[in-house]
Design a protein around this motif. Structure first.
Motif, PDB file in Angstrom:
ATOM      1  N   LEU A  37       0.885  -1.248  -0.060  1.00  0.00           N
ATOM      2  CA  LEU A  37       0.227   0.196  -0.128  1.00  0.00           C
ATOM      3  C   LEU A  37       0.908   1.263   0.031  1.00  0.00           C
ATOM      4  O   LEU A  37       0.676   2.296  -0.789  1.00  0.00           O
ATOM      5  CB  LEU A  37      -1.098  -0.024   1.246  1.00  0.00           C
ATOM      6  N   ALA A  41       0.792   4.249  -2.938  1.00  0.00           N
ATOM      7  CA  ALA A  41       0.933   5.528  -2.484  1.00  0.00           C
ATOM      8  C   ALA A  41       1.925   6.446  -3.106  1.00  0.00           C
ATOM      9  O   ALA A  41       1.632   7.587  -3.444  1.00  0.00           O
ATOM     10  CB  ALA A  41       0.668   5.712  -0.691  1.00  0.00           C
ATOM     11  N   ARG A  45       0.609   9.567  -5.645  1.00  0.00           N
ATOM     12  CA  ARG A  45       0.060  10.546  -4.636  1.00  0.00           C
ATOM     13  C   ARG A  45       0.269  11.963  -5.366  1.00  0.00           C
ATOM     14  O   ARG A  45      -0.405  13.043  -5.021  1.00  0.00           O
ATOM     15  CB  ARG A  45       0.739  10.434  -3.217  1.00  0.00           C
ATOM     16  N   ASP A  52     -10.537   4.661  -4.422  1.00  0.00           N
ATOM     17  CA  ASP A  52     -10.729   3.722  -3.654  1.00  0.00           C
ATOM     18  C   ASP A  52     -11.826   2.758  -4.021  1.00  0.00           C
ATOM     19  O   ASP A  52     -12.884   3.262  -3.579  1.00  0.00           O
ATOM     20  CB  ASP A  52     -10.559   3.922  -1.989  1.00  0.00           C
ATOM     21  N   LEU A  64      -5.018   6.012   2.870  1.00  0.00           N
ATOM     22  CA  LEU A  64      -3.990   6.719   1.830  1.00  0.00           C
ATOM     23  C   LEU A  64      -3.967   8.226   1.833  1.00  0.00           C
ATOM     24  O   LEU A  64      -2.828   8.752   1.485  1.00  0.00           O
ATOM     25  CB  LEU A  64      -4.713   6.288   0.552  1.00  0.00           C
ATOM     26  N   ARG A  67      -1.295   9.185   3.745  1.00  0.00           N
ATOM     27  CA  ARG A  67       0.027   9.131   2.973  1.00  0.00           C
ATOM     28  C   ARG A  67      -0.003  10.192   2.052  1.00  0.00           C
ATOM     29  O   ARG A  67       1.064   9.764   0.810  1.00  0.00           O
ATOM     30  CB  ARG A  67       0.501   7.561   2.684  1.00  0.00           C
ATOM     31  N   CYS A  69      -1.981  11.089  -0.459  1.00  0.00           N
ATOM     32  CA  CYS A  69      -2.956  10.907  -1.429  1.00  0.00           C
ATOM     33  C   CYS A  69      -4.338  11.761  -1.488  1.00  0.00           C
ATOM     34  O   CYS A  69      -4.873  11.929  -0.396  1.00  0.00           O
ATOM     35  CB  CYS A  69      -3.393   9.734  -1.636  1.00  0.00           C
ATOM     36  N   VAL A  71      -7.929  11.205  -2.477  1.00  0.00           N
ATOM     37  CA  VAL A  71      -8.849  10.010  -2.577  1.00  0.00           C
ATOM     38  C   VAL A  71     -10.237  10.175  -2.610  1.00  0.00           C
ATOM     39  O   VAL A  71     -10.812  10.931  -1.908  1.00  0.00           O
ATOM     40  CB  VAL A  71      -8.442   8.897  -1.389  1.00  0.00           C
TER      41      VAL A  71
END
Length: 216
Positions: A37, A41, A45, A52, A64, A67, A69, A71
């Motif tokens: 994952l 990311a 990103r 998702d 995410l 980190r 992103c 989403v």
């Protein structure tokens, strides 16, 4: 023919509150899972928005976003989306079918399908993967997590132990077959993880495939 979408939707609407309460974050994932994952990311990103696909209660969307992103989450179950928005009111979660995503071609820099194709019957899986690839731009990444193996698992007893009377099955998938289906849909495998069961509730190997949509 396998279970229709309305059966899956009804099952997750039924269990939504308990599901999101018992699994609010990534505590069920192993370090190896999180490594895949995290790699995904890092790749997406800075390239644009991420889908998702089958977001459930938003736990992976939250991971995410944590980190870096941006989403957007979709899920078949209105109950799961509602539970997700109660837990994460800042997330963008909406109701949609993976078989008919309401987005233009190439909308996203990447798409995550984290154990969200496991209830899709074999005869419908190619169309779902094609739809996921369609909404990812050329060169974008897809990350697909699933239980590895062959056959079907009846989940009625498992959910029954938590007080829910539901009809629901999940399908085990051979990683080579999943990779082949992704390739047929237009996304070539870049890497994969296959690990042995490592949690008390896991009875099968777990698999994650990272793919990249072919350039136009």
């Amino acid at each position: 023919m396998g279970q229709p979408e309305d059966v899956v939707r009804r099952a997750y609407d039924t269990v939504a509150d308990d599901y999101t309460r018992l699994l609010p974050d990534t505590r069920a994932e192993h370090a190896e899972d999180l490594g895949m994952l995290d790699a995904f990311a890092r790749l997406v990103r800075d390239a644009g928005e991420v889908l998702d696909a089958g977001c459930g209660g938003g736990r992976m969307s939250r991971y995410l976003t944590g980190r870096g992103c941006s989403v957007r989450g979709v899920d078949l179950s209105p109950g799961m989306v509602a539970a997700g928005l109660r837990a994460h009111p800042d997330l963008d979660l909406t109701v949609a079918s993976l078989a008919d995503l309401p987005f233009r071609d190439g909308t996203f820099a990447g798409a995550l399908a984290w154990y969200s194709t496991i209830h899709t019957p074999d005869d419908q899986l190619p169309d779902v993967l094609t739809e996921l690839v369609r909404v990812v731009r050329p060169g974008g990444r897809l990350l697909v997590g699933f239980q590895a193996g062959t056959g079907t698992v009846d989940l009625a007893e498992s959910y029954g132990r938590h007080g829910h009377d539901v009809v629901l099955s999940r399908y085990l998938r051979d990683p080579d077959r999943m990779s082949s289906l992704l390739a047929s849909a237009g996304a070539d495998e870049e890497s994969r993880l296959v690990r042995r069961p490592g949690q008390e509730w896991e009875s099968e190997d777990q698999a994650v495939i990272l793919g990249r949509r072919r350039p136009a």
